[in-house]
Design a protein around this motif. Structure first.
Motif, PDB file in Angstrom:
ATOM      1  N   GLN A   1      -2.294  11.404   4.951  1.00 38.93           N
ATOM      2  CA  GLN A   1      -0.912  10.939   4.905  1.00 38.93           C
ATOM      3  C   GLN A   1      -0.411  10.849   3.474  1.00 38.93           C
ATOM      4  O   GLN A   1       0.665  11.363   3.152  1.00 38.93           O
TER       5      GLN A   1
ATOM      6  N   LYS B   1      -2.630   0.471   9.519  1.00 40.25           N
ATOM      7  CA  LYS B   1      -2.878   1.750  10.173  1.00 40.25           C
ATOM      8  C   LYS B   1      -4.342   1.906  10.552  1.00 40.25           C
ATOM      9  O   LYS B   1      -4.660   2.458  11.602  1.00 40.25           O
ATOM     10  N   LYS B   2      -5.204   1.393   9.697  1.00 43.69           N
ATOM     11  CA  LYS B   2      -6.628   1.473  10.044  1.00 43.69           C
ATOM     12  C   LYS B   2      -6.904   0.631  11.280  1.00 43.69           C
ATOM     13  O   LYS B   2      -7.665   1.033  12.154  1.00 43.69           O
TER      14      LYS B   2
ATOM     15  N   LEU C   1       8.759   6.896   4.927  1.00 42.25           N
ATOM     16  CA  LEU C   1       7.944   6.132   3.989  1.00 42.25           C
ATOM     17  C   LEU C   1       8.195   6.589   2.549  1.00 42.25           C
ATOM     18  O   LEU C   1       8.255   5.792   1.628  1.00 42.25           O
TER      19      LEU C   1
ATOM     20  N   ASP D   1      -7.335  10.170   7.956  1.00 39.52           N
ATOM     21  CA  ASP D   1      -5.915  10.060   8.324  1.00 39.52           C
ATOM     22  C   ASP D   1      -5.116   9.496   7.159  1.00 39.52           C
ATOM     23  O   ASP D   1      -4.032   9.989   6.828  1.00 39.52           O
TER      24      ASP D   1
ATOM     25  N   TYR E   1       5.533  12.447  13.165  1.00 35.43           N
ATOM     26  CA  TYR E   1       4.715  12.272  11.966  1.00 35.43           C
ATOM     27  C   TYR E   1       5.510  12.631  10.712  1.00 35.43           C
ATOM     28  O   TYR E   1       5.543  11.876   9.735  1.00 35.43           O
TER      29      TYR E   1
ATOM     30  N   ALA F   1      -6.499   4.452  12.576  1.00 31.09           N
ATOM     31  CA  ALA F   1      -6.482   5.543  11.608  1.00 31.09           C
ATOM     32  C   ALA F   1      -7.826   5.600  10.889  1.00 31.09           C
ATOM     33  O   ALA F   1      -8.398   4.572  10.559  1.00 31.09           O
ATOM     34  N   THR F   2      -8.318   6.807  10.672  1.00 29.07           N
ATOM     35  CA  THR F   2      -9.560   6.965   9.916  1.00 29.07           C
ATOM     36  C   THR F   2      -9.214   7.093   8.435  1.00 29.07           C
ATOM     37  O   THR F   2      -8.050   7.233   8.069  1.00 29.07           O
ATOM     38  N   LYS F   3     -10.262   7.077   7.597  1.00 28.75           N
ATOM     39  CA  LYS F   3     -10.038   7.277   6.164  1.00 28.75           C
ATOM     40  C   LYS F   3      -9.337   8.599   5.921  1.00 28.75           C
ATOM     41  O   LYS F   3      -8.461   8.720   5.071  1.00 28.75           O
TER      42      LYS F   3
ATOM     43  N   GLU G   1      -0.097  -1.607   4.346  1.00 26.34           N
ATOM     44  CA  GLU G   1       0.244  -0.569   5.316  1.00 26.34           C
ATOM     45  C   GLU G   1      -1.017   0.203   5.712  1.00 26.34           C
ATOM     46  O   GLU G   1      -1.221   0.526   6.888  1.00 26.34           O
TER      47      GLU G   1
ATOM     48  N   ARG H   1       8.730  12.811  10.347  1.00 30.07           N
ATOM     49  CA  ARG H   1       9.826  11.861  10.140  1.00 30.07           C
ATOM     50  C   ARG H   1       9.290  10.561   9.533  1.00 30.07           C
ATOM     51  O   ARG H   1       9.861   9.992   8.596  1.00 30.07           O
ATOM     52  N   HIS H   2       8.143  10.146  10.061  1.00 27.26           N
ATOM     53  CA  HIS H   2       7.498   8.927   9.563  1.00 27.26           C
ATOM     54  C   HIS H   2       7.191   9.063   8.068  1.00 27.26           C
ATOM     55  O   HIS H   2       7.498   8.174   7.270  1.00 27.26           O
TER      56      HIS H   2
END
Ligand SMILES: Nc1ncnc2c1ncn2[C@@H]1O[C@H](COP(=O)(O)OP(=O)(O)OP(=O)(O)O)[C@@H](O)[C@H]1O
Ligand SMILES: [Mg+2]
Lengths: 442, 219
Positions: free
Chosen positions: A360, A347-348, A16, A356, A9, A352-354, A343, A11-12
């Motif tokens: 991020q 992810k959603k 970005l 999340d 996470y 991914a939730t709101k 993006e 690293r991601h």
């Protein structure tokens, strides 16, 4: 989250963050400038504050002094009787005596004039000069020789104690003990009297033997810097001041004593003593303004009050600047969110939730802010150290950078807060967009 | 039954129903192909199936669980565990590597990235000939490679339902065949694939083929 995932996470997020170099650069620079000014300003302000406090800090906490200009109005006996702590009595010479003068090659003049303080003893706090030229009290540390004592007072001895700065001027070889200082009694200051033909006749010369050297007061440290400036070839004359200490009786004998006197109590019970003196001042002296009760807390409070408007103004300016740079960061964030709506949609769709998505982008914002803060703090430290060096070595101003933990941590904390606050709004906008709409976004 | 759509209605503007009384059932191991003219609502249907969009009438059961269109925010978890998506435009994150893209779904679920997952990742990379590309940025890949990555990402969590909206739209004949063969292979592993395509050459792979017209499906 498992460790492997946390690593993935982070690293991601970093990838970005750094993907769009220009965006990264703009956000970081925007915040960095604000944080840099904020941090540097804060450290400088604090250092200045600290520097200004140094006068007051010399006063020993238990000491109370009564400063008075019209002795005839003061019933000394009554005062002594009521003070329950040992007291040091001080009178000053009416005129300052020029004890040193030197002309440089380019014709400028450096003169040192001394206020002669007659003291009843030096075991407790002694009178010292503040940088503003006011009379303060402070403890003395003997560097060599001995202090003035009761015997000297009784014997009316012609002895003097000087501080290290005075010694360095008068006796550059450092051997002052046993040598004598000449007080030029009748000539006030350095503006003597080439214009007045009679000046020389009125002149009286008194000699005292140096018996001790004490450490510098803060004022003397400043004067020492000033002298350095002169010896490096200053283009204007300098007038230095110091205080030298002789037995009380000597000042009485030799000088016309000044009206200004000082009583210094080494108060074992200073609050009640201070109360007593304040009361006495109100009742007996009819609030005569030239009588001051002086102790550490009062002087500190005075200094704080004096500095408060400046501090408030500068702090507000820095906060304003910080706010502007925050808005700038938000602006960058906002555009970066728009750029990344696709993006968000992807992810959603992957689950991914709101929350999340919000997390991020907020983390990303905070990460950038943190990077900016760390760089800003490092640059700020280097800058203030440079400024210190410049002030000390080029301008010969006594200035010491005062780092505090809060000064260094505050910008980091502020940055994290900023990263949070200024990402929330754009991120919320990004997170609310419907998945199908954001996937269409290209 | 994996999917039960019953009299589904969907409108965007409140006047024209893009989907009107549409019913469809599908079970594990099936490959269902949906065709239809442009604008007939194929993508709309897939979005409903994939819980990406709400519907306005009818019932939808996914694995027997009734989906309430008012509670879409709660379906992130279902999306992450039950459904894999493949899009015509790949929908990959360009700035990160192939491998990270494939593992991305795990960031949004409780499932850990454990040894089993990593072993499966190796197997998938091998199967889709992506092993040499695994550390390459996605933006540098060709269209065919990208779509293989997208398929790999869709199946990494072994979802029972795979939704593919014109996955071959941007690919040449050969790559299209390959992609659909991969999808077909997935159904043999027990997944259900719903595929939208215009390509007549691919119809042979479907177990059932529907035509979407005026909001309804016909065989
Ligand atoms: N978000 C939206 N808002 C309003 N109308 C929409 C929206 N999405 C789709 N539509 C409309 O719904 C209809 C069906 O669109 P959809 O994208 O499902 O068609 P499609 O069958 O996938 O077409 P294509 O084969 O070209 O992809 C179209 O008329 C389109 O204009
Ligand atoms: Mg479509």
């Amino acid at each position: 989250m498992k460790r492997s995932k946390v690593f993935f996470y982070v690293r991601h997020l970093l990838e970005l963050c750094l993907d769009n170099k220009l965006r990264f650069f703009l956000s970081v620079i925007g915040l960095l400038v604000g944080l840099f000014v904020f941090t540097t300003g804060n450290i400088l302000l604090d250092s200045y504050y600290n520097e200004t406090m140094k006068d007051a800090r010399q006063i020993s906490p238990g000491t109370v002094a009564l400063r008075y200009e019209y002795p005839e109005r003061l019933d000394e006996a009554q005062i002594y009787a009521k003070g329950d702590a040992p007291v040091t009595r001080v009178i000053f010479s009416e005129q300052k005596s020029m004890i040193y003068a030197k002309r440089s090659q380019n014709g400028t003049l450096c003169a040192l004039s001394a206020t002669v303080a007659g003291v009843s003893g030096m075991e407790q706090d002694i009178p010292i000069l503040s940088t503003g030229g006011e009379m303060l009290t402070g403890a003395c540390t003997l560097l060599k020789g001995r202090l003035i004592n009761g015997n000297d007072v009784a014997m009316r001895s012609r002895v003097v104690v000087i501080d290290a700065f005075t010694e360095s001027l008068l006796f550059p070889d450092g051997n002052s003990i046993g040598k004598s200082i000449t007080f030029d009694v009748s000539i006030p200051g350095i503006t003597t009297s080439s214009t007045d033909p009679n000046a020389h006749q009125e002149r009286e010369v008194l000699q005292c033997t140096v018996v001790g050297v004490i450490s510098n007061s803060y004022h003397s440290d400043r004067e020492a810097m000033e002298y350095q400036r002169f010896s490096q070839g200053a283009d204007s004359s300098v007038q230095l001041e110091s205080m030298v200490y002789t037995p009380l009786s000597f000042v009485d004998d030799a000088f016309e004593p000044s009206a200004l006197k000082l009583l210094i109590w080494d108060g074992a019970n200073s609050p009640s003593l201070k109360e007593h003196l304040t009361l006495y001042r109100q009742q007996s002296l009819k609030n005569f303004p030239s009588y001051d009760v002086l102790d550490k807390s009062a002087v500190l409070a005075q200094t704080i009050t004096r500095l408060a408007p400046l501090k408030l103004f500068l702090t507000l300016m820095m906060l304003l600047l910080l706010f502007i740079s925050g808005i700038n960061a938000m602006n960058t964030m906002f555009f970066s969110i728009k750029e990344r709506i696709r993006e968000i949609g992807i992810k959603k769709a992957l689950g991914a939730t709101k929350l999340d998505i919000l997390n991020q982008f907020i983390l990303e914002g905070m990460m950038m802010a943190l990077i900016a803060a760390v760089i800003a703090v490092v640059f700020s430290c280097l800058t203030v150290l440079f400024i210190q060096g410049y002030l000390n070595q080029r301008l010969f101003l006594l200035f010491e950078v005062h780092f505090t933990l809060s000064n260094l941590l505050l910008p980091i904390f502020v940055a994290l807060l900023y990263g949070f606050v200024f990402s929330v709004i754009p991120c919320y906008y990004g997170a609310m967009i419907k998945v199908t709409d954001s996937l269409r976004f290209e | 039954m994996l999917i039960e759509l019953d009299h589904i209605q969907k409108t965007y503007d409140g006047r024209r129903y893009v989907l009107n009384d549409l019913s469809l059932t599908a079970q594990a191991g099936e490959l269902i192909i949906i065709r239809g003219s442009s604008g007939s609502g194929k993508s709309t249907l897939l979005n409903l199936l994939g819980l990406l969009d709400v519907f306005d009438g009818g019932t939808y059961r996914l694995q027997g669980k009734e989906i309430n269109p008012r509670h879409y925010n709660r379906y992130a978890e279902l999306r992450s565990t039950l459904i894999g998506f493949i899009f015509q435009s790949y929908c990959l994150i360009d700035s990160i590597s192939v491998q990270d893209n494939i593992l991305l779904p795990f960031l949004y679920s409780h499932h850990p990235i454990d040894g089993a997952v990593l072993a499966y990742l190796e197997e998938i990379l091998e199967r889709f000939h992506l092993t040499p590309l695994r550390h390459k940025r996605v933006s540098l890949l060709s269209g065919g490679e990208k779509q293989r990555v997208a398929i790999a990402r869709a199946i990494i969590k072994r979802p029972p339902l795979i939704i593919a909206d014109e996955p071959t739209g941007n690919l040449d004949e050969e790559n299209s065949q390959l992609v659909v063969q991969h999808l077909k292979a997935l159904t043999q592993g027990g997944a259900c694939v719903v595929l939208v395509t215009h390509d007549k050459n691919l119809l042979q792979y479907g177990d059932r083929t529907y035509f979407l017209h005026e909001g309804r499906l016909t065989e």
